[in-house]
Structures are given as structure tokens and as C-alpha cells.
Scaffold this motif. Structure first.
Motif, PDB file in Angstrom:
ATOM      1  N   PHE A 122       7.681   8.988 -17.304  1.00  0.00           N
ATOM      2  CA  PHE A 122       8.187   9.420 -16.009  1.00  0.00           C
ATOM      3  C   PHE A 122       9.693   9.278 -15.959  1.00  0.00           C
ATOM      4  O   PHE A 122      10.239   8.284 -16.407  1.00  0.00           O
ATOM      5  N   ARG A 179      -0.334   6.425  -9.339  1.00  0.00           N
ATOM      6  CA  ARG A 179      -1.408   7.387  -9.165  1.00  0.00           C
ATOM      7  C   ARG A 179      -1.311   8.509 -10.198  1.00  0.00           C
ATOM      8  O   ARG A 179      -2.305   8.891 -10.808  1.00  0.00           O
ATOM      9  N   GLY A 180      -0.091   8.996 -10.362  1.00  0.00           N
ATOM     10  CA  GLY A 180       0.121  10.084 -11.304  1.00  0.00           C
ATOM     11  C   GLY A 180      -0.152   9.624 -12.731  1.00  0.00           C
ATOM     12  O   GLY A 180      -0.802  10.317 -13.512  1.00  0.00           O
ATOM     13  N   LYS A 239      -5.559   9.515 -18.255  1.00  0.00           N
ATOM     14  CA  LYS A 239      -6.911  10.023 -18.402  1.00  0.00           C
ATOM     15  C   LYS A 239      -6.938  11.252 -19.309  1.00  0.00           C
ATOM     16  O   LYS A 239      -7.842  11.436 -20.096  1.00  0.00           O
ATOM     17  N   ARG A 240      -5.943  12.084 -19.112  1.00  0.00           N
ATOM     18  CA  ARG A 240      -5.888  13.309 -19.909  1.00  0.00           C
ATOM     19  C   ARG A 240      -5.271  13.059 -21.288  1.00  0.00           C
ATOM     20  O   ARG A 240      -5.065  13.984 -22.049  1.00  0.00           O
ATOM     21  N   LYS A 270       0.802  -1.210   0.000  1.00  0.00           N
ATOM     22  CA  LYS A 270       0.000   0.000   0.000  1.00  0.00           C
ATOM     23  C   LYS A 270       0.842   1.271   0.000  1.00  0.00           C
ATOM     24  O   LYS A 270       0.439   2.301  -0.475  1.00  0.00           O
ATOM     25  N   ARG A 271       1.998   1.168   0.608  1.00  0.00           N
ATOM     26  CA  ARG A 271       2.769   2.393   0.700  1.00  0.00           C
ATOM     27  C   ARG A 271       4.167   2.205   0.129  1.00  0.00           C
ATOM     28  O   ARG A 271       4.618   1.094  -0.037  1.00  0.00           O
ATOM     29  N   PRO A 272       4.809   3.320  -0.152  1.00  0.00           N
ATOM     30  CA  PRO A 272       6.162   3.207  -0.656  1.00  0.00           C
ATOM     31  C   PRO A 272       6.986   2.455   0.377  1.00  0.00           C
ATOM     32  O   PRO A 272       6.870   2.720   1.557  1.00  0.00           O
ATOM     33  N   ILE A 329      12.755   9.397 -10.384  1.00  0.00           N
ATOM     34  CA  ILE A 329      12.929  10.533  -9.499  1.00  0.00           C
ATOM     35  C   ILE A 329      13.512  10.123  -8.163  1.00  0.00           C
ATOM     36  O   ILE A 329      13.642  10.922  -7.265  1.00  0.00           O
ATOM     37  N   TYR A 372       3.943   3.649  -5.811  1.00  0.00           N
ATOM     38  CA  TYR A 372       2.557   3.934  -5.487  1.00  0.00           C
ATOM     39  C   TYR A 372       2.111   5.288  -6.052  1.00  0.00           C
ATOM     40  O   TYR A 372       1.107   5.398  -6.749  1.00  0.00           O
ATOM     41  N   MET A 373       2.910   6.336  -5.761  1.00  0.00           N
ATOM     42  CA  MET A 373       2.533   7.657  -6.242  1.00  0.00           C
ATOM     43  C   MET A 373       2.683   7.751  -7.754  1.00  0.00           C
ATOM     44  O   MET A 373       1.938   8.441  -8.421  1.00  0.00           O
ATOM     45  N   LEU A 395       8.797   4.323  -4.989  1.00  0.00           N
ATOM     46  CA  LEU A 395       7.756   5.342  -5.101  1.00  0.00           C
ATOM     47  C   LEU A 395       6.653   4.918  -6.047  1.00  0.00           C
ATOM     48  O   LEU A 395       5.861   5.716  -6.489  1.00  0.00           O
ATOM     49  N   LYS A 434      -2.144   7.401 -13.718  1.00  0.00           N
ATOM     50  CA  LYS A 434      -3.586   7.274 -13.918  1.00  0.00           C
ATOM     51  C   LYS A 434      -4.162   8.583 -14.461  1.00  0.00           C
ATOM     52  O   LYS A 434      -4.905   8.603 -15.427  1.00  0.00           O
ATOM     53  N   HIS A 435      -3.766   9.681 -13.813  1.00  0.00           N
ATOM     54  CA  HIS A 435      -4.299  10.976 -14.224  1.00  0.00           C
ATOM     55  C   HIS A 435      -3.812  11.377 -15.602  1.00  0.00           C
ATOM     56  O   HIS A 435      -4.562  11.886 -16.418  1.00  0.00           O
ATOM     57  N   ARG A 436      -2.531  11.129 -15.850  1.00  0.00           N
ATOM     58  CA  ARG A 436      -1.993  11.537 -17.138  1.00  0.00           C
ATOM     59  C   ARG A 436      -2.619  10.732 -18.273  1.00  0.00           C
ATOM     60  O   ARG A 436      -2.899  11.272 -19.330  1.00  0.00           O
TER      61      ARG A 436
END
Ligand code: SF4
Ligand code: SF4
Lengths: 192, 543
Positions: A184, A170-171, A177-178, A153-155, A187, A166-167, A164, A173-175
Motif C-alpha cells: 500500500f 480491510r483492503g 486472500k487473492r 473502530k473508525r478512522p 494515501i 481501518y480501511m 485510515l 484482507k482481500h488482497r
């Protein structure tokens, strides 16, 4: 006298003796606390044991409702499964009931006429013990599941680095969608 | 031929453990209870001594030859430096009032987890090595010498204490076992025996400003992802600023809220709240960690990691600092920051720009807790709220040890919750407020490998939750601590399935009526709110 009559007459002392045996699996100082501290919230373990063991016994000598038995077992085993016991110690307390019951049968009553009933009683205890094994295993598996979920569930601290993902997921997913297909970059802090 | 057992003998299973005094029971270090040792490079990174590879279950812990000297010298130094430590070593009368107050004792049944015994582990060495009586009478005076098995025992139980201070509440002398643990951990850190779950965040925090080692652009990116989520679920666009000089307020929160569920929903809550009231604030990618695992390492390390908050406030020229929902972050701020750091002249006594309230309690610290701030906003009617959006939640509140026992913040979070939720139920009184039970995983013990320990420690808290769950149908456990948010879900999964964990600010944001918002049919987690499904869908379903 039939075994059932003896059990009925001695029900309270059997339950008490069984409960005391359960408490005696802890260090004497702990046992004292578990037994004597009354408040349910100050002493959740002792209270759970006290609340579960009577109904459990009644169910064994009574209707043997499996679901009810499982619930009582769960109340006790869920706790013991995370304490300092090896598996046989954690659930051995249920097998011990055979011995507890024998102790309250007056020696003059102990004879062939009681054996058949005793045999049935023992068989029920065995069934309960097997159920206890299932409950114990379910609790232990739950712990491992939770461990795994916790890691997923977490990093996590994987091999000296934080993961990382997990995040990132998440990111992403949004990209997506758009309709952005941007890649990536890695990082994470670079080792040396 | 094997000896045959009689039926009676066969049945007589002896499950009794050894009856000896704790000092005679050798330590048995178990998987599932201890946390993995710190990685050498993470120790080196902050210049701590004796970075080395070792394992708690192996015989040889790889200590320097003179480890005993180092330990005793460190012990002596701390006795001189901390008057409390010296007093705590001397005055315990072993009355036992604290004995059954520790969640680890209650959950594990292990007598060495009685706070009095936990302290005795060190105190016995103190007597044996430093006091005349102990040196002459030895065991009779409860004294013993420092040996390797003794050190192992001390280590094992130092990491079975969450420094929650519940025990100290019941001690007639106010002996604070948490403080003994804190200094005990300092001692074992003199030769590289920290656990990784503490050391790695310390190292990361030192390098990049936060526990996870997020670099500035990642920190910013993560918060922007959460803004994307808000846009999707609430229909408004929020564009927070980072490192903005001249902002009125600097906001600092534990980085756990930036990356992990369910903390991220709390962070979305902060973002929405600040947007709602038009707060002139900024995030910092440098002071981007409110939490302070240095506090679980040594006071010196706590001080080092804490310094960045004031530095950044000064650099950005803000007037005061607002702090997010965290437990130990507030213990450090409330009880240590004033003496850790020099006062920053450019900071002012905090005044809420929205209500004009002067936070006199923060006069010297210049730092206000988000719950105090929010409670004040609500009290002055500055928030447009629709608590019915939280009607599907039956909420109880877990007082985190540090905000409650450490800084006395008991009413504000409750006031906030009661204003944003219509169904609130308290847990029994001997489990909340000052007497609150720890989550069971504080002080850096929120790792995964020690899950059995966490379950033991979490039992008393979970037991009280279970009570309100059964009695009132409570399905939400609210809290104001990032570690709580990280660890209570696991505890609930095991002990009270059906109860979710939420930060107070998450509940606030779900009730906030934002300007330009959508129909708000989903919450900040993207889950449909019962009874608020969009009209068209309902109509379609009807067809
Ligand atoms: S501080 Fe908390 S965890 Fe530590 S001994 Fe006291 S009650 Fe137990
Ligand atoms: S309550 Fe205080 S004096 Fe009594 S045993 Fe505990 S620490 Fe010692």
C-alpha cells in the motif's frame, strides 16, 4: 417494637423519603421534573429511580438477593455515573439510607433493644454500598471501554491527521486472500 | 483535637447541590463533556479568524483583546440579518413548555440544558448589552453583561446542544433554540473557539471534498474494497463508475458510509440496490460528501461546502441527484440549498428511470432521498425481495431529527423496512416521528472525548429502545443517518446491550434477491444468517 416491625410499618414512607433524598441531589428545578413528570419516556431518569428504589429497599430488608440488588443499583447508578457527580456523590445516596431509616424510628423506640437489629441493618447497607461501588466502577470502565472502541473502530483524528488504518486493513484482507502482495502506498494527505 | 461528630452527624451526608438561580451558578467545565478545541492549522485552512492553541479548562483562552467588541458586533449584525434571531431574542415568555423536552436536560439533569435556559445564556447578554430595559434594570430584567465567565458558559452549552429542534416543537411561539445555537456558534467562531471534531472535517471537506480528507483514489479504493466484500458475501461482482460524465444520476452520500462501521454496510446496500435495478448513475470523488459540518460552524461555511454538489452535477451533466442516508445533510439540502445556491439549469425535475415516478417534491431541489426512491421502487414491485432473510432481526426505527423534524420524512423509511423485514416494532409514540429523541451526538458532537455527554444525551432515545428490546426482543435499531450509525452503537453498548444499529439500505440489500447471487448464507457483515447455513456444512456436521 422490633426494628423489622417498624420498618414494615413505615416501609412506604422510608422509600418515599429515600427517593426524595435521591431527587434532592439535583437542582430543585430538576428534582421537581424528575419527581412529577409521569410519562416513563418523557422522564426516563425519574421513572427509573422510582421503579428501582422500592424493590431495592425490599431486597435489603428481605432476602438480600445479591443479583436483584445489583440490578436495582445498576438502574440508578448507570445514570448517575455519567451525570455531573463526583463518585462519592453518585453513590452516597445509598449510604444515606441509614439516616433515612433512623429518622422514621420514633425516639421512644430508640434504645439498646433496637441496636442489634440496627447494627445488622447498617451492615446490610454497607454491603449494598460496596456493591454500589462495584457497579459504579463497572459503569465508568464501560465508558472508557466504549471510548476506546469508538476510537479503534473508525478512522480517528490522530495528531492532526486521519488514520485510515481501518480501511487499509480491510483492503489488505482481500488482497491477501487473492494472493496479491502489492504494497500500500501512503494515501493520507501529506502535511505541507 | 479534632471535633468529634455525633453518630447522627456522621450519617447526615448532604448531597444537595446549590439551590441558586442558574445565573448564580458558575460554569464548571468538565472533561468528558467538552470536545477538544480546533487545531490552529485547521482554522487557518479555511481562513477563519484567530487560529490559536487553547484549552477550555485553562483560565486564559487566548482571545484577542477586543473579543467583546467582536462578539457584540457579530451579535448585532446577526440580529439585523436574521429576523428570526431577533424575534427569538425578544419574544420568549419563559413559559417553560420547552424546558423538559431536551434530551440533554433529561439525561443530565443540568438546568442549563433546559432549552429555555440555553437560549437565556445568550438572551441575557442581548438584554444586558442591547436593550434599554436590560441596561437599566439589569438582573431584574434577566439581563447581564458579557464577561469572560459568561462567554465560557455560553461556549460550554453551545456544544451541549445537538441542534435537533425537538424543543421548538413544543414552544407555543415556535422559538427554535437550534437556530440560536447555530448563530451562537457563529459568534464564538469569530475568535477561533470551534471544536476540532467540527473544524477538521470542515477543513478536509474544503480541501478534498469529504470530511476525512480522502483523496480521490482513496475514496474510489475504499468503495472498491466494499465491492470486494460484496463479491465475497453475495457472490456478485459490482463495478461502480466514478466521475462518469453523461450518467443520468449523481449519487451523493455522507463519507462516513465510505469508511466506518456500520455505515459501510449501508453503502454496500446502495451499491447492490443500484446494481439490482440497473441504475445509470455515478459516484463523484469531488462531491464525495453529503454531510456538511460547515453547518455546525457558520451558515456561510455550510454554503461554501454545499456548493460542490450542484457544481459536480453540472460538470458531469447528470439529470438529477440522488442522496444517501444522512441527517444534517438533508436538513441543509431541504431547508437551505435552494437559497444557498443558484439553480442549475442543466438539472431536470427528478423522474425515476425505473418506475417513471416524478418526484414533484424535488422539483426545485432536483435531489431525491434514497428512502423515497426505494419506497417508490417497492411500491411499483420493482425489487425482488426475500424479507425472510431478515427474520432473525427484530427491528425498530429511529427517526433521525433532521429527516423527520427537518424535512418531514416519516413514512418512507418505515414503508421500506416493513417490506424488507417481517418483524418491525415501533417505539412509544412520544419518542418517534416529529417527537423523536436525538441520538445525543448530532451537530458535530460525535467525538470520542465527550463520551459522558453523549451518553447523557443518548439516554432518552436509548430508554425507548430498551423498552421495545425488553418487550418484543428488538435487536436492531434501523436509521437513515450516518451520524446515527456512528454513534448509536456506543449508546446501545452502554444503555441497551444486545441491540445493533443498521442503515435501512443495509436491510434492503440483505433482502434483495440479486441475479447470479450465491446461497446468501451470510449477510453484508459477513455474519452467518441463522437458519441459512450452507447445505454441505450442515451435512458435515450431521456426520
Ligand atoms: S435543539 Fe435539541 S439539543 Fe438543542 S436545546 Fe433544543 S432539544 Fe436541546
Ligand atoms: S416554550 Fe418557547 S416561550 Fe416557552 S420558555 Fe420555551 S422558548 Fe420560551
Amino acid at each position: 417494637m422490633a426494628l423489622n416491625d417498624i420498618i414494615e410499618k413505615k416501609r412506604d414512607s422510608i422509600v418515599e423519603m429515600w427517593l426524595n433524598t435521591l431527587f434532592s441531589t439535583y437542582h430543585p428545578k430538576t428534582a421537581q421534573f424528575l419527581e412529577n413528570k409521569r410519562n416513563k419516556f418523557d422522564n426516563p431518569v425519574g421513572s427509573a429511580f422510582k421503579e428501582a428504589i422500592g424493590p431495592l429497599f425490599d431486597e435489603i430488608v428481605g432476602d438480600f438477593d445479591q443479583e436483584k440488588i445489583r440490578q436495582c443499583l445498576d438502574e440508578i447508578i448507570r445514570i448517575r455515573a455519567v451525570q455531573d457527580f463526583i463518585p462519592s456523590q453518585a453513590i452516597g445516596i445509598f449510604v444515606v439510607l441509614k439516616d433515612v431509616v433512623r429518622k422514621v424510628i420514633p425516639s421512644k423506640e430508640m434504645g439498646p433493644e433496637i441496636y442489634e437489629e440496627l447494627f445488622i441493618f447498617d451492615a446490610k447497607v454497607d454491603r449494598m454500598a460496596l456493591m454500589a461501588f462495584d457497579v459504579y466502577m463497572a459503569c465508568r470502565e464501560r465508558i472508557w471501554e466504549i471510548k476506546l472502541n469508538d476510537f479503534k473502530k473508525r478512522p480517528i483524528f490522530a495528531e492532526g491527521q486521519m488514520c485510515l488504518s481501518y480501511m487499509l486493513r480491510r483492503g489488505l484482507k482481500h488482497r491477501q486472500k487473492r494472493g496479491e502482495v502489492e504494497q500500500f502506498t501512503d494515501i493520507r494527505p501529506q502535511e505541507n | 483535637m479534632a471535633k468529634e461528630l455525633t453518630p447522627q452527624e456522621t450519617l447526615r451526608i448532604d448531597l444537595r447541590p446549590p439551590k441558586q438561580d442558574w445565573m448564580d451558578i458558575p460554569v464548571n467545565i468538565k472533561e468528558g463533556i467538552y470536545c477538544y478545541p480546533a487545531k490552529p492549522e485547521k482554522i487557518e485552512c479555511v481562513d477563519m479568524p484567530n487560529a490559536h492553541k487553547w484549552s477550555p479548562v485553562e483560565e486564559d483562552w487566548g482571545l484577542p483583546e477586543n473579543w467583546k467588541e467582536i462578539f457584540l458586533e457579530g451579535f448585532r449584525e446577526r440580529l439585523d440579518k436574521h429576523r428570526t434571531f431577533k424575534i427569538f431574542m425578544d419574544i420568549c415568555v419563559r413559559c417553560g413548555a420547552c424546558a423538559d423536552k431536551c434530551h440533554f436536560f433529561i439525561g443530565s439533569g443540568d438546568p442549563k440544558n433546559m432549552p429555555v435556559v440555553r437560549a437565556e445564556l445568550l438572551r441575557s447578554v442581548y438584554r444586558g448589552e442591547f436593550t434599554k430595559a436590560g441596561q437599566i434594570l439589569g438582573r431584574l430584567a434577566g439581563a447581564r453583561k458579557l464577561t469572560m465567565p459568561v462567554l465560557k458558559e455560553i461556549w460550554y452549552y453551545l456544544f451541549q446542544c445537538t441542534e435537533c429542534r425537538r424543543c421548538s416543537l413544543f414552544c407555543p411561539y415556535g422559538i427554535d433554540t437550534a437556530e440560536i445555537t447555530i448563530l451562537g456558534r457563529e459568534l464564538i467562531n469569530l475568535f477561533g473557539l470551534n471544536i476540532n471534531w467540527i473544524q477538521e472535517p470542515v477543513c478536509n471537506c474544503y480541501n478534498t471534498g469529504n470530511h476525512l480528507g480522502l483523496l480521490p483514489h482513496t475514496f474510489k479504493q475504499n468503495i472498491e474494497f466494499l465491492c470486494d466484500d460484496i463479491e465475497e458475501f453475495v457472490g456478485i461482482k459490482i463495478e461502480p463508475t466514478f466521475n462518469r460524465k453523461g450518467a443520468e444520476i449523481l449519487f451523493v452520500t455522507p463519507s462516513g458510509d465510505v469508511f466506518a462501521e456500520p455505515g459501510i454496510y449501508t453503502l454496500m446496500g446502495y451499491l447492490m440496490l443500484f446494481e439490482h435495478i440497473g441504475l445509470d448513475y455515478t459516484w463523484s470523488t469531488y462531491a464525495c460528501e453529503g454531510g456538511n459540518f460547515g453547518f455546525f460552524t457558520s451558515l456561510e461555511m455550510a454554503q461554501r461546502l454545499n456548493a460542490k454538489i450542484y457544481h459536480e452535477a453540472e460538470r458531469l451533466g447528470v439529470k438529477w441527484i440522488l442522496g444517501g442516508e444522512c441527517g444534517h445533510m438533508w436538513r441543509v439540502i431541504h431547508q437551505y440549498m435552494n437559497t444557498f445556491q443558484k439553480p442549475v439549469d442543466s438539472l431536470e425535475e427528478p423522474i425515476s428511470p425505473i418506475t417513471g415516478t416524478k418526484f414533484e417534491n424535488a422539483k426545485s431541489l432536483k435531489m431525491v432521498h434514497i428512502s423515497e426512491f426505494t419506497a417508490d421502487l417497492i411500491k411499483h414491485g420493482k425489487l425482488k425481495l426475500d424479507p425472510s432473510r431478515n427474520d432473525h432481526l427484530k427491528v425498530t426505527y429511529h427517526d433521525s431529527c433532521n429527516p423527520s423534524r427537518g424535512m418531514g420524512m416519516l413514512e418512507e423509511p418505515r414503508y421500506v423496512i416493513k417490506n424488507v423485514c417481517n418483524h418491525f416494532y415501533e417505539m412509544p409514540e412520544n419518542t418517534i416521528r416529529e417527537e423523536t429523541f436525538c441520538c445525543g451526538s448530532g451537530s458535530g458532537l460525535n467525538a470520542g472525548e465527550n463520551m459522558e455527554l453523549r451518553m447523557r444525551g443518548g439516554l432518552p432515545r436509548a430508554n425507548a429502545v430498551k423498552h421495545v428490546h425488553n418487550k418484543y426482543g428488538v435487536n436492531t435499531l434501523a436509521c437513515v443517518c450516518a451520524i446515527d450509525r456512528a454513534v448509536l452503537p456506543a449508546s446501545m453498548e452502554y444503555w441497551v446491550p444486545g441491540v445493533d444499529v443498521a442503515g435501512v439500505s443495509e436491510l434492503v440489500a440483505n433482502a434483495l434477491i440479486m441475479e447470479g447471487e450465491n446461497e446468501r448464507s451470510v449477510n453484508l457483515r459477513g455474519e452467518e444468517i441463522p437458519g441459512r447455513a450452507p447445505k454441505e456444512e450442515e451435512a458435515q456436521e450431521d456426520v
